[in-house]
Design a protein around this motif. Structure first.
Motif, short mmCIF file in Angstrom:
data_model
loop_
_atom_site.label_atom_id
_atom_site.label_comp_id
_atom_site.label_asym_id
_atom_site.label_seq_id
_atom_site.Cartn_x
_atom_site.Cartn_y
_atom_site.Cartn_z
N LEU A 27 0.82 -1.21 0.00
CA LEU A 27 0.00 0.00 0.00
C LEU A 27 0.85 1.27 0.00
N ALA A 28 1.88 1.33 0.81
CA ALA A 28 2.73 2.54 0.87
C ALA A 28 3.31 2.85 -0.51
N GLU A 29 3.68 1.84 -1.24
CA GLU A 29 4.27 2.03 -2.57
C GLU A 29 3.28 2.70 -3.52
N GLY A 32 3.75 6.32 -3.33
CA GLY A 32 5.11 6.78 -3.57
C GLY A 32 6.09 6.39 -2.48
N GLY A 33 5.63 5.59 -1.52
CA GLY A 33 6.50 5.17 -0.42
C GLY A 33 7.56 4.19 -0.85
N GLU A 34 8.71 4.31 -0.23
CA GLU A 34 9.85 3.43 -0.51
C GLU A 34 10.39 2.92 0.83
N PRO A 35 10.41 1.59 1.02
CA PRO A 35 10.93 1.07 2.29
C PRO A 35 12.40 1.44 2.47
N ARG A 59 10.17 6.03 3.27
CA ARG A 59 10.39 7.37 2.70
C ARG A 59 9.31 7.66 1.65
N PHE A 60 8.77 8.87 1.70
CA PHE A 60 7.78 9.33 0.74
C PHE A 60 8.32 10.58 0.04
N PRO A 61 7.87 10.86 -1.17
CA PRO A 61 8.36 12.05 -1.89
C PRO A 61 8.06 13.36 -1.16
N CYS A 62 6.94 13.39 -0.41
CA CYS A 62 6.55 14.63 0.27
C CYS A 62 5.61 14.30 1.43
#
Length: 95
Positions: A27-29, A32-35, A59-62
């Motif tokens: 879901l995070a991906e 835009g989420g990156e583990p 980590r997310f872009p914003c």
């Protein structure tokens, strides 16, 4: 500016928590989420936490993307499985 969600998790009911984990898998991906890191504390160098506590950093872009992930209906629904299965603290950091 990147945003980071940092979660600390003390699992008390692994079977029920697994339903939460299944509900948020991938879901995070979608937001835009990156583990960055996911694992258990192996040694406490300072402070009062338990060895074995799980830490998850994504980590997310914003900030907006990170908050959209946490506010998403899919995430909120999965959180219902987490109730009574873990003590969780979620933090938002920016860098």
């Amino acid at each position: 500016m990147s945003a980071y969600i940092v979660a600390t998790v003390d699992i008390t009911d692994a079977e029920r928590f697994a339903l939460y984990a299944k509900g948020i898998a991938g879901l995070a991906e979608r937001f835009g989420g990156e583990p960055v890191v996911k694992g258990a504390v192996t040694e406490v160098l300072e402070g009062d936490i338990a060895v074995g506590q799980r830490v998850v950093v994504t980590r997310f872009p914003c900030v907006e993307d990170a908050k959209a992930y946490i506010a998403s209906p899919e995430y909120r629904a999965a959180c219902e499985h987490r109730k009574g299965a873990a003590a969780v603290a979620i933090r938002l950091l920016t860098a």
